[in-house]
Design an enzyme around this catalytic site. Structure first.
Site, PDB file in Angstrom:
ATOM      1  N   ARG A 127       0.843  -1.211   0.000  1.00 47.53           N
ATOM      2  CA  ARG A 127       0.000   0.000   0.000  1.00 47.53           C
ATOM      3  C   ARG A 127       0.874   1.257   0.000  1.00 47.53           C
ATOM      4  O   ARG A 127       0.552   2.250  -0.659  1.00 47.53           O
ATOM      5  CB  ARG A 127      -0.942  -0.038   1.215  1.00 47.53           C
ATOM      6  CG  ARG A 127      -1.930   1.101   1.244  1.00 47.53           C
ATOM      7  CD  ARG A 127      -3.002   0.910   2.329  1.00 47.53           C
ATOM      8  NE  ARG A 127      -3.653   2.182   2.634  1.00 47.53           N
ATOM      9  CZ  ARG A 127      -3.649   2.775   3.827  1.00 47.53           C
ATOM     10  NH1 ARG A 127      -3.065   2.197   4.869  1.00 47.53           N
ATOM     11  NH2 ARG A 127      -4.239   3.940   3.999  1.00 47.53           N
ATOM     12  N   HIS A 131       0.594   4.090  -2.839  1.00 44.87           N
ATOM     13  CA  HIS A 131       0.215   5.471  -2.508  1.00 44.87           C
ATOM     14  C   HIS A 131       1.329   6.469  -2.842  1.00 44.87           C
ATOM     15  O   HIS A 131       1.059   7.644  -3.055  1.00 44.87           O
ATOM     16  CB  HIS A 131      -0.162   5.584  -1.025  1.00 44.87           C
ATOM     17  CG  HIS A 131      -1.570   5.146  -0.758  1.00 44.87           C
ATOM     18  ND1 HIS A 131      -2.347   5.685   0.231  1.00 44.87           N
ATOM     19  CD2 HIS A 131      -2.346   4.224  -1.375  1.00 44.87           C
ATOM     20  CE1 HIS A 131      -3.546   5.097   0.229  1.00 44.87           C
ATOM     21  NE2 HIS A 131      -3.559   4.206  -0.727  1.00 44.87           N
ATOM     22  N   HIS A 254      -6.366  -5.947  -4.007  1.00 45.65           N
ATOM     23  CA  HIS A 254      -7.158  -6.156  -2.796  1.00 45.65           C
ATOM     24  C   HIS A 254      -7.410  -7.631  -2.498  1.00 45.65           C
ATOM     25  O   HIS A 254      -8.152  -7.955  -1.574  1.00 45.65           O
ATOM     26  CB  HIS A 254      -8.471  -5.364  -2.873  1.00 45.65           C
ATOM     27  CG  HIS A 254      -8.261  -3.886  -2.659  1.00 45.65           C
ATOM     28  ND1 HIS A 254      -9.215  -2.938  -2.922  1.00 45.65           N
ATOM     29  CD2 HIS A 254      -7.186  -3.196  -2.192  1.00 45.65           C
ATOM     30  CE1 HIS A 254      -8.737  -1.730  -2.650  1.00 45.65           C
ATOM     31  NE2 HIS A 254      -7.505  -1.863  -2.199  1.00 45.65           N
ATOM     32  N   TRP A 270     -10.627  -8.699   2.209  1.00 43.54           N
ATOM     33  CA  TRP A 270     -11.406  -8.940   0.991  1.00 43.54           C
ATOM     34  C   TRP A 270     -11.519 -10.445   0.686  1.00 43.54           C
ATOM     35  O   TRP A 270     -12.441 -10.867   0.037  1.00 43.54           O
ATOM     36  CB  TRP A 270     -10.754  -8.252  -0.209  1.00 43.54           C
ATOM     37  CG  TRP A 270     -10.812  -6.758  -0.213  1.00 43.54           C
ATOM     38  CD1 TRP A 270     -11.774  -6.002  -0.833  1.00 43.54           C
ATOM     39  CD2 TRP A 270      -9.890  -5.828   0.372  1.00 43.54           C
ATOM     40  NE1 TRP A 270     -11.492  -4.665  -0.651  1.00 43.54           N
ATOM     41  CE2 TRP A 270     -10.344  -4.531   0.070  1.00 43.54           C
ATOM     42  CE3 TRP A 270      -8.716  -5.953   1.118  1.00 43.54           C
ATOM     43  CZ2 TRP A 270      -9.681  -3.373   0.488  1.00 43.54           C
ATOM     44  CZ3 TRP A 270      -8.057  -4.815   1.536  1.00 43.54           C
ATOM     45  CH2 TRP A 270      -8.537  -3.532   1.240  1.00 43.54           C
TER      46      TRP A 270
HETATM   47  C1  HEM Z   1      -9.282   1.357  -6.812  1.00 42.43           C
HETATM   48  C2  HEM Z   1      -9.106   2.304  -5.907  1.00 42.43           C
HETATM   49  C3  HEM Z   1      -8.659   1.976  -4.524  1.00 42.43           C
HETATM   50  C4  HEM Z   1      -9.289   2.341  -3.375  1.00 42.43           C
HETATM   51  C5  HEM Z   1     -10.523   3.206  -3.254  1.00 42.43           C
HETATM   52  C6  HEM Z   1      -8.542   1.745  -2.285  1.00 42.43           C
HETATM   53  C7  HEM Z   1      -8.874   1.887  -0.960  1.00 42.43           C
HETATM   54  C8  HEM Z   1      -8.306   1.192   0.079  1.00 42.43           C
HETATM   55  C9  HEM Z   1      -8.698   1.264   1.450  1.00 42.43           C
HETATM   56  C10 HEM Z   1      -9.818   2.124   2.004  1.00 42.43           C
HETATM   57  C11 HEM Z   1      -7.901   0.430   2.157  1.00 42.43           C
HETATM   58  C12 HEM Z   1      -7.927   0.163   3.651  1.00 42.43           C
HETATM   59  C13 HEM Z   1      -6.830   0.921   4.389  1.00 42.43           C
HETATM   60  C14 HEM Z   1      -6.839   0.559   5.875  1.00 42.43           C
HETATM   61  O1  HEM Z   1      -7.870   0.797   6.515  1.00 42.43           O
HETATM   62  O2  HEM Z   1      -5.825   0.053   6.374  1.00 42.43           O
HETATM   63  C15 HEM Z   1      -6.991  -0.180   1.227  1.00 42.43           C
HETATM   64  C16 HEM Z   1      -6.050  -1.102   1.566  1.00 42.43           C
HETATM   65  C17 HEM Z   1      -5.169  -1.654   0.680  1.00 42.43           C
HETATM   66  N1  HEM Z   1      -5.000  -1.288  -0.649  1.00 42.43           N
HETATM   67 FE1  HEM Z   1      -6.290  -0.186  -1.736  1.00 42.43          FE
HETATM   68  N2  HEM Z   1      -7.488   1.064  -2.781  1.00 42.43           N
HETATM   69  C18 HEM Z   1      -7.511   1.171  -4.141  1.00 42.43           C
HETATM   70  C19 HEM Z   1      -6.553   0.660  -5.032  1.00 42.43           C
HETATM   71  C20 HEM Z   1      -5.445  -0.051  -4.657  1.00 42.43           C
HETATM   72  C21 HEM Z   1      -4.345  -0.381  -5.516  1.00 42.43           C
HETATM   73  C22 HEM Z   1      -4.215   0.082  -6.974  1.00 42.43           C
HETATM   74  C23 HEM Z   1      -3.458  -1.119  -4.782  1.00 42.43           C
HETATM   75  C24 HEM Z   1      -2.144  -1.690  -5.190  1.00 42.43           C
HETATM   76  C25 HEM Z   1      -1.735  -1.891  -6.425  1.00 42.43           C
HETATM   77  C26 HEM Z   1      -4.022  -1.243  -3.454  1.00 42.43           C
HETATM   78  C27 HEM Z   1      -3.454  -1.956  -2.428  1.00 42.43           C
HETATM   79  C28 HEM Z   1      -3.967  -2.033  -1.155  1.00 42.43           C
HETATM   80  C29 HEM Z   1      -3.472  -2.944  -0.140  1.00 42.43           C
HETATM   81  C30 HEM Z   1      -2.367  -3.961  -0.310  1.00 42.43           C
HETATM   82  C31 HEM Z   1      -4.231  -2.695   1.023  1.00 42.43           C
HETATM   83  C32 HEM Z   1      -4.124  -3.404   2.359  1.00 42.43           C
HETATM   84  C33 HEM Z   1      -3.241  -2.646   3.321  1.00 42.43           C
HETATM   85  C34 HEM Z   1      -3.146  -3.328   4.677  1.00 42.43           C
HETATM   86  O3  HEM Z   1      -3.480  -4.523   4.789  1.00 42.43           O
HETATM   87  O4  HEM Z   1      -2.723  -2.676   5.616  1.00 42.43           O
HETATM   88  N3  HEM Z   1      -5.193  -0.563  -3.406  1.00 42.43           N
HETATM   89  N4  HEM Z   1      -7.251   0.309  -0.040  1.00 42.43           N
END
Ligand code: HEM
Length: 382
Positions: A127, A131, A254, A270
């Site tokens: 993440r 970001h 995700h 997820w």
């Molecule tokens: C499509 C639009 C996207 C939205 C709206 C989104 C939104 C989010 C949100 C709200 C979380 C939860 C954060 C938390 O509460 O810890 C999250 C986690 C995460 N996102 Fe996304 N995301 C998007 C795209 C992506 C992309 C493009 C990637 C990587 C290529 C990604 C990788 C991740 C990963 C790996 C987590 C898990 C982090 C953890 O376990 O601490 N996301 N995302």
């Protein structure tokens, strides 16, 4: 599905899910980004420098022999040559970057010692890489992974980056050991290691990012808002230069990780295997019935069967919107296709905002996983 089942150790999950991906599959289609610099680094400039260097070199050698005749002066020149050598900046090789990769990969599993999430820091490191890259704006050529500006306020405090201080702090320890690496290279290499160590596809990667300053930080609002729909996704990812197919492939990240109510407000994972890269995210989107969760938090969906999984509104839109749905279906049906497209698009994502001539190689590198290196050393011992 109980929580303890979700907390399967990363290494075991990774081994079980290991797949062999033909190398050719990962030959990336190289893009010359709009950020390609117009300054410096041209062939004629380089030749000029080589020419000047040669003149200086010949001059130096001539001086060396002349002064060697007089032993005192000769010693002085010799020591000057040694000092010059010592002052030559360290030029890391692929092996040096592999050492950094290994250190990051070893760090992932230390999450289990402190019972962090599902036993791995890999999802949050991914993440961080996303970001730091996803702030890119193709029109103004600002943002992206080049300057690692999330180190600075206010970008570090943007709502979308909540919780990423954990990832930055973990990476800071690695940076202390390998002080020659730039933050942008370190963070994106972290993203590569996260995907590969979680049994995902190989992500072609190139070093060359440089550290920027607070003035290079990006304004708030460049990262996607999970409460929104398809128009928003197209606007945000379109600004980075991605199309519908690429938005869907990227969202497949995700498959791993989870939401934290104290970071984004959303809650839960997820998939049932949040430390292994699979296409289960897409399969679940189609195979499960998703209903709006009744709770005191932001609008999110839960699976009807176990109520232990979640989808964000922006995840659910991938099966609601016609333009996105066909790609989501294709990825649900074909893991190899998802891996190939995911590898290509993540590789591009991590290079957003980096001028082409900054990269130290035109041919990207494929970093080895810990498992591959262990297998290799076993073979060598035989
Ligand atoms: C499509 C639009 C996207 C939205 C709206 C989104 C939104 C989010 C949100 C709200 C979380 C939860 C954060 C938390 O509460 O810890 C999250 C986690 C995460 N996102 Fe996304 N995301 C998007 C795209 C992506 C992309 C493009 C990637 C990587 C290529 C990604 C990788 C991740 C990963 C790996 C987590 C898990 C982090 C953890 O376990 O601490 N996301 N995302």
């Amino acid at each position: 599905m109980s929580l303890s089942m979700l907390r399967a150790p990363l290494r075991r999950a990774a081994v079980a899910g290991t797949r062999t991906i033909p190398r050719a599959q990962f030959r990336p289609s190289f893009r010359h980004y709009a950020t390609e610099s117009t300054q410096g680094g041209t062939k004629s400039n380089k030749n000029l420098f080589i020419g000047l260097g040669a003149v200086a070199g010949i001059g130096g050698i001539a001086y060396y022999y002349y002064s060697d005749a007089r032993s005192e002066a000769g010693t002085a020149v010799k020591s000057a040559v040694q000092t010059a050598k010592a002052n030559t900046p360290f030029k890391p090789t692929k092996e040096d970057y592999q050492k950094v990769y290994n250190k990051i990969a070893e760090m992932f599993d230390t999450a289990a010692d402190v019972e962090y999430d599902d036993g791995s820091y890999a999802p949050i490191i991914l993440r961080l890489a996303w970001h730091s890259s996803g702030t890119y704006d193709k029109d103004s050529k600002t943002g992206g992974s080049n300057y690692a500006t999330m180190r600075f306020e206010p970008e570090s405090l943007h709502g979308a980056n909540n919780g990423l201080n954990i990832a930055r702090d973990l990476m800071e320890k690695i940076k202390k050991e390998f002080d020659w690496i730039s933050y942008g290279d370190l963070w994106t290499l972290g993203g590569v290691a996260a995907i590969q160590e979680m049994a995902g596809p190989k992500i072609p990667w190139r070093p060359g990012r440089i550290d920027g300053y607070a003035k290079d930080a990006t304004p708030d609002g460049r990262l996607p808002d999970a409460t929104q729909g398809g128009d928003h996704l197209r606007k945000i990812f379109g600004r980075m230069g991605f199309n519908d197919q690429e938005i869907v492939a990227l969202s497949g990240a995700h498959a791993v990780g989870r939401c934290h109510s104290d970071r984004s407000g959303f809650q839960g994972p997820w998939t049932f295997s949040p430390t292994t890269v699979t296409n289960d995210y897409f399969k679940l989107l189609f195979d499960e019935t998703w209903t709006w969760k009744k709770w005191n938090g932001p609008k999110q969906l839960e699976d009807k069967t176990t109520k232990s999984l979640m989808m964000l509104p922006t995840d659910y839109v991938l099966v609601q919107d016609k333009g996105f749905k066909k790609y989501a279906k294709a990825y649900a049906q074909d893991l190899d296709l998802f891996f190939r497209d995911f590898s290509n698009v993540v590789s591009r994502l991590f290079e957003l905002g980096v001028p082409e001539q900054q990269f130290v190689t035109s041919e990207p590198w494929i970093m080895k996983t810990i498992e591959e290196q262990q297998e290799q050393s076993k073979k060598e011992q035989k």
